[in-house]
Design a protein around this motif. Structure first.
Motif, mmCIF file in Angstrom:
data_model
loop_
_atom_site.group_PDB
_atom_site.id
_atom_site.type_symbol
_atom_site.label_atom_id
_atom_site.label_comp_id
_atom_site.label_asym_id
_atom_site.label_seq_id
_atom_site.Cartn_x
_atom_site.Cartn_y
_atom_site.Cartn_z
ATOM 1 N N ILE B 206 -27.140 36.132 -13.998
ATOM 2 C CA ILE B 206 -25.669 36.057 -14.041
ATOM 3 C C ILE B 206 -25.159 35.162 -12.916
ATOM 4 O O ILE B 206 -24.365 34.251 -13.123
ATOM 5 N N VAL B 207 -25.666 35.429 -11.697
ATOM 6 C CA VAL B 207 -25.249 34.639 -10.537
ATOM 7 C C VAL B 207 -25.577 33.166 -10.744
ATOM 8 O O VAL B 207 -24.753 32.281 -10.518
ATOM 9 N N LYS B 208 -26.785 32.900 -11.233
ATOM 10 C CA LYS B 208 -27.237 31.525 -11.463
ATOM 11 C C LYS B 208 -26.342 30.845 -12.499
ATOM 12 O O LYS B 208 -25.922 29.705 -12.343
ATOM 13 N N ASN B 209 -26.045 31.562 -13.566
ATOM 14 C CA ASN B 209 -25.204 31.044 -14.646
ATOM 15 C C ASN B 209 -23.800 30.718 -14.141
ATOM 16 O O ASN B 209 -23.254 29.673 -14.438
ATOM 17 N N GLY B 211 -23.021 30.046 -11.100
ATOM 18 C CA GLY B 211 -23.155 28.908 -10.200
ATOM 19 C C GLY B 211 -23.161 27.596 -10.962
ATOM 20 O O GLY B 211 -22.520 26.621 -10.576
ATOM 21 N N GLN B 212 -23.858 27.587 -12.111
ATOM 22 C CA GLN B 212 -23.931 26.364 -12.912
ATOM 23 C C GLN B 212 -22.585 26.024 -13.526
ATOM 24 O O GLN B 212 -22.259 24.873 -13.753
ATOM 25 N N ASP B 213 -21.786 27.065 -13.806
ATOM 26 C CA ASP B 213 -20.442 26.833 -14.331
ATOM 27 C C ASP B 213 -19.476 26.419 -13.220
ATOM 28 O O ASP B 213 -18.325 26.086 -13.495
ATOM 29 N N LEU B 216 -18.979 30.037 -8.935
ATOM 30 C CA LEU B 216 -19.437 30.877 -7.843
ATOM 31 C C LEU B 216 -18.801 30.466 -6.516
ATOM 32 O O LEU B 216 -18.718 29.290 -6.182
ATOM 33 N N GLU B 218 -19.373 30.249 -2.826
ATOM 34 C CA GLU B 218 -20.421 30.345 -1.824
ATOM 35 C C GLU B 218 -19.871 31.113 -0.621
ATOM 36 O O GLU B 218 -18.702 30.993 -0.276
ATOM 37 N N GLU B 219 -20.719 31.896 -0.008
ATOM 38 C CA GLU B 219 -20.237 32.681 1.130
ATOM 39 C C GLU B 219 -20.538 31.937 2.421
ATOM 40 O O GLU B 219 -21.608 31.397 2.580
#
Lengths: 219, 219
Positions: B206-209, B211-213, B216, B218-219
């Motif tokens: 989910i996180v990776k997906n 990110g690709q969109d 995400l 970034e912290e």
């Protein structure tokens, strides 16, 4: 975020690192070498270094890994620094078993509702989590943040419902139905738990083991 | 029997072949080329040929695979031509869900008893399968053929009970407890179903997906 080209084989091992590091942390261990971690986990130190290097390393040569830091960083990689709301479709034994499993919440996975088509289950709660009727799905998803849908209904209905969920904006499916889902939207992440497949792998290894012991009767 | 040097990655794919071939058989398909099977299963034809060549091939060049023959042969490889008796340790929701899942029986996996320590469950039946008290385990295993033990109790108790089962001659464990078992006997086959690990893999993707969109933060 990194991770675009990391193989699923590496990803499959990360929860296990997370689990072992959590146990070390509970035991008060502050620092561990890849060799020590390797012995505990029964994988090679080289494998550990390679796996972690996919995400930038985390170790200082000669100093080993800081357990708390590595635990938290792997947690972030696995998305455990955010909360995930789950709905469970199918409130039979398996659905109720998932709802009863309180430990998912410690990892940030919170089951917020179950859905079923059996009118006898309407309004029943499992560990305080309410069972809704399936025709309430659209309203519920409009009014609540839902991140993951767990599918525990029969496989004949799984694909239709999965596509209905995707249409409602749910992009992650935890699939217990014994079927490979073909979805309208390619951008959905699916994690399968095929219990029958798992039993068949076990039974393959039983046969193989018996064969090695010389107990197998060839047909 | 073949199979001594076949990787677990190949074995993990075999139940899926079995499932697809079963569906083809039900649909009346008698023969299929590796290309057609490849399209259906969304793996390369070369992968299919390589996987099956581990067991001797089964295909004739230019003629494709005989569906029924291949289905039955893979069934034999997976040990599905013999019956497996399962006992389930832990008769909570998950244990009862396994007992209620009638489809395992079609594959030759028959749950013959559940065990628990909760006196309120003594003698209760699930789909006709009786719940025994755990202190009845030794007698039961002496009087019945038991091939597989499924562990659905808390992880703190899993290793002790697993070793007790091994001592009773049970050499296959289907482990749902969230712990890697270290057993007294190396000759035991273990298949883990770690539901939390599976959720973590899902959440990684989910996180990776996201990110690709580009969604995400970034912290």
């Amino acid at each position: 975020m990194e991770g675009k080209d990391i193989s699923q084989a590496v990803i499959r091992r990360m929860p296990r690192y997370y689990r072992y590091l959590g146990e070390l942390l509970d035991a008060g261990v502050e620092r561990i070498s890849s060799n020590d971690l390797s012995r505990r986990m029964n994988v090679t130190a080289s494998q550990i270094r390679q796996d972690l290097n996919n995400f930038g390393g985390f170790g200082q040569q000669g100093y080993g890994y800081n357990v708390k830091y590595l635990y938290e960083e792997i947690g972030k990689i696995l998305g455990l620094n955010q909360m995930h709301h789950i709905i469970v479709i199918g409130a039979g034994n398996l659905g109720q078993a998932l709802a009863n499993y309180a430990k998912f919440e410690k990892l940030g996975f919170v089951i917020i509702a179950l859905f079923d088509v059996n009118p006898a289950l309407e309004g029943v709660t499992v560990r305080g989590i309410k069972i809704h009727m399936l025709d309430d799905l659209e309203r519920f998803c409009a009014e609540n943040q839902v991140d993951i849908a767990a599918l525990t209904m029969p496989k004949e209905k799984a694909e239709t419902i999965a596509n209905r969920l995707v249409g409602l904006g749910i992009h992650a499916i935890w699939n217990f139905a014994h079927v490979d889902l073909e979805l309208i939207d390619q951008d959905v992440v699916i994690e399968n738990v095929h219990l029958s497949d798992s039993l068949m792998q076990l039974s393959y290894n039983i046969v193989k083991n018996n064969g090695q012991d010389g107990q197998l009767n060839e047909e």
